[in-house]
Design an enzyme around this catalytic site. Structure first.
Site, PDB file in Angstrom:
ATOM      1  N   CYS A   1       0.937  -1.352   0.023  1.00 13.43           N
ATOM      2  CA  CYS A   1      -0.063   0.157   0.043  1.00 13.43           C
ATOM      3  C   CYS A   1       1.054   1.204  -0.139  1.00 13.43           C
ATOM      4  CB  CYS A   1      -1.052   0.068   1.101  1.00 13.43           C
ATOM      5  SG  CYS A   1      -2.395   1.039   0.794  1.00 13.43           S
TER       6      CYS A   1
ATOM      7  N   HIS B   1      -3.606  -4.991   0.857  1.00  6.05           N
ATOM      8  CA  HIS B   1      -2.965  -5.468   1.759  1.00  6.05           C
ATOM      9  C   HIS B   1      -3.179  -6.939   1.735  1.00  6.05           C
ATOM     10  CE1 HIS B   1      -2.547  -1.752   4.204  1.00  6.05           C
ATOM     11  NE2 HIS B   1      -3.672  -1.449   3.509  1.00  6.05           N
TER      12      HIS B   1
ATOM     13  N   GLU C   1      -1.494  -8.951   3.332  1.00  7.21           N
ATOM     14  CA  GLU C   1      -1.465  -9.662   4.745  1.00  7.21           C
ATOM     15  C   GLU C   1      -2.692 -10.080   5.204  1.00  7.21           C
ATOM     16  OE1 GLU C   1      -1.112  -6.613   4.167  1.00  7.21           O
ATOM     17  OE2 GLU C   1      -1.571  -5.169   5.834  1.00  7.21           O
TER      18      GLU C   1
END
Ligand code: GLN
Length: 550
Positions: free
Chosen positions: A388, A514, A516
Site C-alpha cells: 500500500c 493489503h 497480509e
C-alpha cells in the site's frame, strides 16, 4: 437449529479471548462443523477504523470493506468462517441504530430504554449470524465482566439463552489463575470472584478456561469447580504458550475442549477431530532449516499489534519456506535522524537485512526515510516488498531517482508537488470516480503475464483487500514505464494500478492492496512466500560471496 457459544472474559483484559474464540472455531471446524464468528465490542466508537493504532493495534479489513478489531484477523487465520459487517458490532453502532429507529418513530412514542431496546438490538445482531448453513455461532464479548460498558451485552446473552433454549447455548468464560511467587502457589480467588460477577447478572458459565503460567493441580481444579458451580471436567487449563499462538488450539484439544462442547451442545453429527495439517504446520515452524532477517521499515514499529497481520503473514511465509523469519523493526524516521547513533543503528540494521518490507501507513511522518530505504534496496538488489503506502513510496522513489522527475511526491505529503505521481482519484482525469472516499475491501486485480507477481499468484486474476485513498497517477504511467517501471497488476479496466515491480532486480514487488489479510498459517500468501524465498536466496548468495564462493 444453530447452536450458540458465548465467550466472555474475566479478571483482567488481554487474556487472549480472541485467540481462544478463534481456537474454539477451529476445533469445531476440524470436527466437520460449520461455524460463524462474531465480536461484540462494548466501546462507544461507531467505527473501529478511526481508532488509533497506538491504542488498538491494527485496523483489520474484511472483503466487504468493513474496518474491524484485530481479533477478527485471528478468526480468519484460524477458521474458514465468512466474515462481514455484521461480525463486528460496537456499542456505538448499536446505539446509532436504536437512535435512528427512535428518530424514525419506530418505537411509536414508547420510552426507549437499555432493556429492552438496546438489548433487543444486540440480540438481533446475534440472530443475524444464523443461516441454514451454520451449525455453531461463536460470539465473543469484548472487555471484562464487571465493566460498565459491557452490561447490556451480558444481559442480552442471558436473555438470548432464554429465547432459544438454554440447551442451544454454551457460556464459556475465560479467566486468569495467577501464580503468586511469594506464596509459591496458584490463586483461584480472582476466578471465583469473576464467576460470581457473572452469576450475579444471571449467567452461569458452562465452561471455564483458565489461563495460567503453571499446571493447575487437581486440588485447585476441584476447588474452582466447586466454588464456581462448574463441572470439574469443564474446568479447562490453558497454559501460556512460549513458542507460538498457533499452539493454543492444540492445547485446548489436549484438554478435550472440543469433546466437551460437542457433548454439551449435543452436536451428534460432529466428526472425530483431525488436527494433522495444523500439527505438521507447527512441526515445520518448530524446526526451521534456515533463518532470514527482514528489515521492517514503518512508523509504529514499537507496537507489535499495529502491523499484526503483516507479522503473522511473514511467519506464515517462513513456515512455507522452512525458515525462521526474524523481523528487524526500523523506525523510518531514524533513517533520517539527526542523532548520529539512531541514524547509524538504523542503517546498520538495514544493511544487515536479507530483505526489506515497507508496510501500509498514513501521513507524511517518516516518508523520506522509507524512500531512502527503498532506494537502497533498488540499487543493491536487496529483495523489497511494498504494501500500500510501500507501493506509493516505491513509485515516488523511482520517479525521483530513475525517471528524472525531481520533486515527485504524493499529494498526501505535498499538495504542491511538481510531479504528483501519487494522488487522489478525483485529482486525476478519465477514471471512474469513487467519490473521494477510501477504496476499501476486496477488488479484483489483473496480473500481467511474465511478471513476478503473476508467477507468485499462479493466476491471471486475483482479489485483494484495500484500505487507502491515494492511487498511482495515471498521467505519469507512460513516463515511469519508459524508464523501466513495470505495472504488473491493474484493475480490470486498467484504470487503477494494483501492483508494480522492477524487472532487472532479484525481487522488487509492491502492491496497492493489503495481502497480509489473506494469509493463513497453513497457506502462506503467495507474495509473502516468494518475498521470503527471494530473501533467503539473497542471504545465500551474500554468504557465498563473503566466503569467496560466488
Ligand atoms: N496513505 C495512503 C493512502 O491513503 C496509504 C494507505 C495505506 O497504506 N493503507 O492511500
Amino acid at each position: 437449529m444453530a447452536k450458540h457459544i458465548f465467550v466472555t472474559g474475566g479478571v483482567v483484559s488481554s487474556l487472549g479471548k480472541g485467540l481462544t474464540s478463534a481456537s474454539i472455531g477451529m476445533l469445531l471446524e476440524q470436527r466437520g462443523l460449520r461455524v460463524r464468528m462474531q465480536k461484540l465490542d462494548p466501546y462507544l466508537n461507531v467505527d473501529p477504523g478511526t481508532m488509533s493504532p497506538f491504542q488498538h493495534g491494527e485496523v483489520y479489513v474484511l472483503d466487504d470493506g468493513t474496518e474491524t478489531d484485530l481479533d477478527l484477523g485471528h478468526y480468519e487465520r484460524f477458521t474458514h468462517a465468512t466474515l462481514n459487517k455484521q461480525c463486528n458490532m460496537t456499542t456505538g453502532r448499536i446505539y446509532l441504530s436504536v437512535i435512528e429507529k427512535e428518530r424514525k418513530g419506530d418505537y411509536k412514542g414508547k420510552t426507549v430504554q437499555v432493556i429492552p431496546h438496546v438489548t433487543d438490538e444486540i440480540k438481533s445482531c446475534i440472530r443475524a449470524m444464523v443461516t441454514p448453513e451454520v451449525d455453531v455461532v461463536i460470539t465473543e464479548i469484548g472487555g471484562t465482566v464487571g465493566d460498565i460498558e459491557g452490561m447490556p451485552y451480558y444481559e442480552a446473552i442471558r436473555q438470548f439463552a432464554l429465547d432459544v433454549g438454554k440447551h442451544n447455548c454454551l457460556f464459556v468464560h475465560l479467566t486468569l489463575v495467577p501464580f503468586l511467587k511469594a506464596a509459591g502457589e496458584l490463586k483461584t480467588k480472582p476466578t471465583q470472584r469473576s464467576v460470581r460477577d457473572l452469576r450475579e447478572i444471571g449467567i452461569q458459565p458452562d465452561v471455564l478456561i483458565c489461563r495460567t503460567e503453571h499446571k493447575i493441580p487437581e486440588e485447585e481444579r476441584k476447588k474452582i469447580a466447586l466454588f464456581c458451580n462448574v463441572e470439574q471436567g469443564a474446568v479447562i487449563e490453558e497454559k501460556d504458550k512460549e513458542f507460538s499462538i498457533y499452539e493454543v488450539p492444540l492445547s485446548l484439544a489436549d484438554n478435550k475442549l472440543d469433546e466437551l462442547i460437542v457433548a454439551k451442545l449435543g452436536l451428534t453429527h460432529a466428526k472425530p477431530l483431525d488436527m494433522s495439517e495444523w500439527r505438521s504446520m507447527l512441526d515445520r515452524m518448530r524446526h526451521p532449516a534456515h533463518e532470514v532477517t527482514i528489515a521492517f521499515v514503518g512508523k509504529y514499529v514499537k507496537l507489535r499489534d499495529a502491523y499484526k497481520s503483516v507479522y503473522e503473514a511473514l511467519d506464515h511465509a517462513g513456515i512455507a519456506n522452512h525458515a525462521k523469519v526474524r523481523v528487524c523493526r526500523i523506525d523510518s524516521e531514524d533513517l533520517r535522524s539527526k542523532d548520529a547513533d539512531d541514524h547509524e543503528t538504523a542503517w546498520r540494521d538495514l544493511r544487515a537485512a536479507d530483505g526489506l518490507l515497507v508496510p501500509g501507513g498514513f501521513d507524511r511522518r517518516g516518508i523520506e526515510g522509507k524512500i531512502d530505504a527503498i532506494k537502497f534496496a533498488r540499487e543493491t538488489g536487496l529483495p523489497f516488498f511494498g504494501i500500500c503506502l510501500g507501493l506509493q513510496c516505491a513509485t515516488i522513489e523511482f520517479a525521483r531517482h530513475v525517471a528524472g522527475l525531481t520533486g515527485a511526491n504524493s499529494t498526501e505529503f505535498d499538495k504542491t508537488a511538481p510531479h504528483p505521481v501519487v494522488c487522489m482519484l478525483e485529482e486525476q482525469v478519465n477514471v471512474t470516480n469513487l467519490g473521494g472516499t477510501q477504496r476499501r475491501g476486496a477488488y479484483p486485480c489483473h496480473l500481467k503475464p511474465g511478471t513476478k507477481a503473476r508467477a507468485a499468484y499462479g493466476a491471471d486474476v486475483v482479489s485483494e483487500r484495500h484500505r487507502h485513498r491515494y492511487e498511482v497517477n495515471n498521467a505519469y504511467r507512460e513516463r515511469l514505464e519508459a524508464a523501466g517501471f513495470v505495472f504488473g497488476g491493474t484493475s480490470p479496466t486498467g484504470d487503477l494500478v494494483e501492483a508494480i515491480e522492477l524487472p532487472n532486480h532479484p525481487w522488487f514487488v509492491a502492491v496497492q492492496s493489503h495481502p497480509e489479510f489473506l494469509s493463513k498459517p497453513t497457506k502462506a500468501h503467495p507474495l509473502f512466500r516468494d518475498f521470503i524465498s527471494a530473501s533467503l536466496e539473497h542471504k545465500r548468495l551474500r554468504t557465498a560471496g563473503d566466503r569467496g564462493l560466488a
